[in-house]
Enzyme design. Structure first.
Site, short mmCIF file in Angstrom:
data_model
loop_
_atom_site.label_atom_id
_atom_site.label_comp_id
_atom_site.label_asym_id
_atom_site.label_seq_id
_atom_site.Cartn_x
_atom_site.Cartn_y
_atom_site.Cartn_z
N ARG A 71 -19.55 -66.97 -48.72
CA ARG A 71 -18.73 -65.90 -48.15
C ARG A 71 -17.23 -66.18 -48.19
NH1 ARG A 71 -23.52 -65.61 -46.38
NH2 ARG A 71 -23.29 -67.86 -46.47
N THR A 72 -16.84 -67.33 -47.68
CA THR A 72 -15.40 -67.57 -47.48
C THR A 72 -14.68 -67.58 -48.82
OG1 THR A 72 -16.03 -68.91 -45.58
CG2 THR A 72 -13.74 -69.07 -46.32
N ARG A 91 -11.05 -75.71 -48.11
CA ARG A 91 -12.18 -76.13 -47.26
C ARG A 91 -12.42 -77.61 -47.51
NH1 ARG A 91 -17.86 -73.08 -46.45
NH2 ARG A 91 -16.46 -71.85 -45.14
N LYS A 150 -11.79 -89.28 -58.74
CA LYS A 150 -11.12 -90.45 -59.35
C LYS A 150 -10.27 -91.19 -58.32
CE LYS A 150 -10.35 -87.50 -63.34
NZ LYS A 150 -9.27 -86.82 -64.05
N HIS A 200 -12.53 -72.99 -38.12
CA HIS A 200 -12.68 -72.05 -39.24
C HIS A 200 -12.00 -70.75 -38.78
CE1 HIS A 200 -14.14 -70.05 -42.69
NE2 HIS A 200 -15.43 -70.31 -42.62
N1 CP Z 1 -19.40 -68.23 -42.77
C1 CP Z 1 -19.06 -69.05 -43.78
O1 CP Z 1 -18.11 -69.83 -43.70
O2 CP Z 1 -19.86 -68.93 -44.87
P1 CP Z 1 -19.72 -69.76 -46.22
O3 CP Z 1 -20.02 -71.22 -45.87
O4 CP Z 1 -20.72 -69.18 -47.16
O5 CP Z 1 -18.31 -69.63 -46.70
#
Ligand code: CP
Length: 318
Positions: A53-54, A104, A83, A132
């Site tokens: 999603r993100t 991320r 590396k 998040h």
């Molecule tokens: N909700 C969420 O962060 O989903 P993903 O891990 O698929 O990005």
């Protein structure tokens, strides 16, 4: 808003303005308009952990705004991190190629480390068990959309409240609103962190730790279910003790209020029975869909603040 690192950086007026923009983008995209507010701009998605999603909603958001995307597939394995390149060096380099970096990472605090050396805005797309913030913004957008308000709601947060970074960020955002009560329901292995509770207490937010999900669900305006995060547990034994303790199924659904809303940041792993999906209170797929518009609004805001977006009103091509 130079960087988006955590939910505590937002004020209520900022959140409301962001949602106004999100709503505008939602109308325009659904109306078939082609936008070019970020034409000529490049977003880098740098994901050291898996995502559906993100990452895809950020990439879709940038493309919907006329911008372009560069990406490293599974940065932990296929970027030069393998590396031995430090996160800081990677960010310094990527900042020379892109106008904004969506990151991320598996380590809490990684986005802040990246921002400290970055020449362009960094957006935290999840830093280990930390935060998040963009997920929490879209969660809150879903609450607005589904309930029409946030003030005065009773919110139940259920599941992995220790490693579930979306829970932490959403609790921080909820603290911007009035007359909120949060019920935290988790297995003993995954309690909500004291730092989150301390922050809520400082802001006068009412909360309680609960174990009886049936009782909590019956009172909830919003039930926010979360996955037990297998990948973050120190041992499989501990994970197995936590897994499957709190499952939302049709029998529990039957005890919930008729006007309740069920949210989940997704992915799910058994904690919501698919038999619940057809119920109109199950809003988690609508919630995920709304993330596109919130991320469009965030990208515009970040790049506008960095002097890198076309002014509002210049975006419609058709
Ligand atoms: N909700 C969420 O962060 O989903 P993903 O891990 O698929 O990005």
């Amino acid at each position: 808003m130079r960087h988006v690192l955590g939910a505590k950086q937002f004020t209520r007026p900022e959140v409301e303005a962001l949602f106004e923009t999100s709503r505008t983008f939602e109308e325009k995209v659904k109306g078939g308009q082609v936008l070019d507010r970020l034409r000529g701009r490049i977003m880098a998605t740098v994901f050291f952990e898996p995502s559906t999603r993100t990452r895809l909603s950020f990439e879709a958001a940038m493309l919907r705004l006329g911008g372009q995307v560069i990406s490293t597939e599974n940065a932990a394995q296929f970027s030069s991190a393998i590396k031995g390149e430090t996160l800081e060096d990677s960010i310094r380099v990527i900042g020379a190629y892109a106008d904004v970096i969506v990151l991320r990472h598996h380590e809490e605090g990684a986005a802040a480390r990246a921002a400290a050396v970055s020449s362009v805005p960094v957006i935290n797309a999840g830093d280990g068990p930390g935060e998040h913030p963009t997920q929490a913004l879209l969660d809150l957008y879903a609450i607005y959309r589904e309930k029409g308000r946030v003030d005065g709601l009773r919110v139940a947060m259920v599941g992995d409240l220790a490693y579930g970074r979306t829970v932490h960020s959403l609790a921080y955002l909820l603290s911007l609103f009035r007359d909120i009560h949060i019920d935290f329901v988790s297995p003993p292995e995954t309690p909500v962190p004291d730092r989150v509770l301390a922050y809520l207490a400082e802001r006068g937010i009412s909360w309680s730790r609960e174990t009886d999900l049936a009782r909590v669900a019956a009172q909830a305006d919003v039930l926010y279910q979360t996955r037990i995060q297998k990948e973050r547990f120190p041992s499989m034994e501990m994970y197995e003790r936590a897994y499957g303790r709190y499952v939302l199924d049709p029998s529990l659904l039957g005890r919930m209020r008729a006007d309740a809303v069920i949210l989940h940041p997704l992915p799910r792993a058994g904690e919501i029975d698919p038999a619940v999906d057809a119920d109109p209170r199950a809003a988690y797929f609508r919630q995920a869909a709304g993330g596109l518009y919130v991320r469009m609004a965030l990208l515009c805001q970040c790049l506008e603040d960095a002097g890198q977006a076309y002014p509002e009103g210049s975006e419609a091509l058709s």
